[in-house]
Design a protein around this motif. Structure first.
Motif, PDB file in Angstrom:
ATOM      1  N   SER A  83      26.901  -3.890   5.857  1.00  0.00           N
ATOM      2  CA  SER A  83      28.196  -4.237   6.449  1.00  0.00           C
ATOM      3  C   SER A  83      28.130  -4.128   7.962  1.00  0.00           C
ATOM      4  O   SER A  83      27.448  -3.245   8.505  1.00  0.00           O
ATOM      5  CB  SER A  83      29.300  -3.327   5.909  1.00  0.00           C
ATOM      6  OG  SER A  83      29.521  -3.606   4.548  1.00  0.00           O
ATOM      7  N   TYR A  84      28.849  -5.028   8.620  1.00  0.00           N
ATOM      8  CA  TYR A  84      28.891  -5.086  10.077  1.00  0.00           C
ATOM      9  C   TYR A  84      30.340  -5.146  10.546  1.00  0.00           C
ATOM     10  O   TYR A  84      31.195  -5.743   9.891  1.00  0.00           O
ATOM     11  CB  TYR A  84      28.143  -6.327  10.583  1.00  0.00           C
ATOM     12  CG  TYR A  84      26.662  -6.266  10.313  1.00  0.00           C
ATOM     13  CD1 TYR A  84      25.789  -5.758  11.268  1.00  0.00           C
ATOM     14  CD2 TYR A  84      26.133  -6.691   9.100  1.00  0.00           C
ATOM     15  CE1 TYR A  84      24.426  -5.676  11.014  1.00  0.00           C
ATOM     16  CE2 TYR A  84      24.771  -6.614   8.841  1.00  0.00           C
ATOM     17  CZ  TYR A  84      23.930  -6.109   9.805  1.00  0.00           C
ATOM     18  OH  TYR A  84      22.587  -6.024   9.556  1.00  0.00           O
ATOM     19  N   ASP A  85      30.610  -4.540  11.702  1.00  0.00           N
ATOM     20  CA  ASP A  85      31.920  -4.608  12.357  1.00  0.00           C
ATOM     21  C   ASP A  85      31.752  -5.425  13.620  1.00  0.00           C
ATOM     22  O   ASP A  85      31.019  -5.032  14.527  1.00  0.00           O
ATOM     23  CB  ASP A  85      32.398  -3.191  12.676  1.00  0.00           C
ATOM     24  CG  ASP A  85      33.722  -3.172  13.429  1.00  0.00           C
ATOM     25  OD1 ASP A  85      34.312  -4.252  13.675  1.00  0.00           O
ATOM     26  OD2 ASP A  85      34.164  -2.065  13.794  1.00  0.00           O
ATOM     27  N   CYS A  86      32.445  -6.553  13.675  1.00  0.00           N
ATOM     28  CA  CYS A  86      32.337  -7.458  14.826  1.00  0.00           C
ATOM     29  C   CYS A  86      33.599  -7.439  15.667  1.00  0.00           C
ATOM     30  O   CYS A  86      33.967  -8.441  16.302  1.00  0.00           O
ATOM     31  CB  CYS A  86      32.025  -8.875  14.336  1.00  0.00           C
ATOM     32  SG  CYS A  86      30.500  -8.975  13.369  1.00  0.00           S
ATOM     33  N   GLY A 116      34.690  -8.522  10.268  1.00  0.00           N
ATOM     34  CA  GLY A 116      33.515  -7.819   9.789  1.00  0.00           C
ATOM     35  C   GLY A 116      33.485  -7.821   8.282  1.00  0.00           C
ATOM     36  O   GLY A 116      34.245  -8.531   7.630  1.00  0.00           O
ATOM     37  N   CYS A 169      28.201  -7.276  17.032  1.00  0.00           N
ATOM     38  CA  CYS A 169      28.495  -6.623  15.759  1.00  0.00           C
ATOM     39  C   CYS A 169      27.666  -5.349  15.634  1.00  0.00           C
ATOM     40  O   CYS A 169      26.476  -5.344  15.951  1.00  0.00           O
ATOM     41  CB  CYS A 169      28.155  -7.546  14.590  1.00  0.00           C
ATOM     42  SG  CYS A 169      28.974  -9.153  14.649  1.00  0.00           S
ATOM     43  N   ASP A 170      28.305  -4.299  15.145  1.00  0.00           N
ATOM     44  CA  ASP A 170      27.632  -3.031  14.885  1.00  0.00           C
ATOM     45  C   ASP A 170      27.436  -2.875  13.382  1.00  0.00           C
ATOM     46  O   ASP A 170      28.334  -3.197  12.594  1.00  0.00           O
ATOM     47  CB  ASP A 170      28.476  -1.854  15.389  1.00  0.00           C
ATOM     48  CG  ASP A 170      28.634  -1.868  16.898  1.00  0.00           C
ATOM     49  OD1 ASP A 170      27.698  -2.300  17.592  1.00  0.00           O
ATOM     50  OD2 ASP A 170      29.707  -1.452  17.376  1.00  0.00           O
ATOM     51  N   VAL A 178      27.535  -0.889  10.060  1.00  0.00           N
ATOM     52  CA  VAL A 178      28.328   0.256   9.613  1.00  0.00           C
ATOM     53  C   VAL A 178      27.792   0.842   8.311  1.00  0.00           C
ATOM     54  O   VAL A 178      28.283   1.876   7.861  1.00  0.00           O
ATOM     55  CB  VAL A 178      29.835  -0.085   9.497  1.00  0.00           C
ATOM     56  CG1 VAL A 178      30.413  -0.400  10.871  1.00  0.00           C
ATOM     57  CG2 VAL A 178      30.072  -1.236   8.548  1.00  0.00           C
TER      58      VAL A 178
END
Length: 151
Positions: free
Chosen positions: A31-34, A39, A137-138, A140
């Motif tokens: 999973s990524y948070d953009c 995300g 994007c990080d 998570v």
């Protein structure tokens, strides 16, 4: 006699042929948070040929407008077990209709035998540039079922 000898030589050649490089697992999710772009889950598919490797990523992030083929520049950073990173990059994507999940790749990178690569948490893991707009994007989550291990 000649046919038997030829068959024996062919069989011996198969025994000594180099094995194809493989990455396991071939597919993983993370999973990524953009940020304001959204995300969620992404599917990463890896391939390997010697030290050359590719990753194709399909993300939960949706493009608000249609995007033409090969218009997204992307850089995916993965953490290497034991320290360091490996970067996969490229400007490869299929044509995307508005409001569809972003697919990028294959993104190209270089790996070494034994590399174990997983989600990168020490900064931006995925950068996409679309029409001059940069989306960071990080990661998570770690990859599931586990990191990519290259042979």
């Amino acid at each position: 006699m000649g046919a038997v000898l030829a068959g024996a030589l062919a069989a011996a050649g198969l025994v000594f042929a180099p094995s194809a490089a493989a990455v396991t697992p071939g597919t993983a999710t993370a999973s990524y948070d953009c940020g304001t772009w959204g995300g969620g889950g992404a599917t990463l598919t890896a391939t390997q040929s010697g030290t050359a490797a590719t990753i194709t990523l399909t993300s939960a992030v949706k493009t608000p407008v249609a995007v033409g083929k090969d218009q997204i520049s992307a850089k995916l950073t993965l953490a290497k077990a034991g320290g360091g990173t490996r970067v996969f990059s490229g400007k490869k994507n299929p044509a995307l209709a508005a409001n569809t999940a972003v697919t990028m790749g294959p993104l190209s990178g270089t790996v070494a035998a034994g590399d174990s690569l997983n989600s990168y948490f020490a900064g931006t893991a995925l950068t996409m540039t679309i029409f001059g707009v940069t989306v960071n994007c990080d990661a998570v989550t770690s990859q599931s079922p586990g990191p990519f291990v290259f042979s």
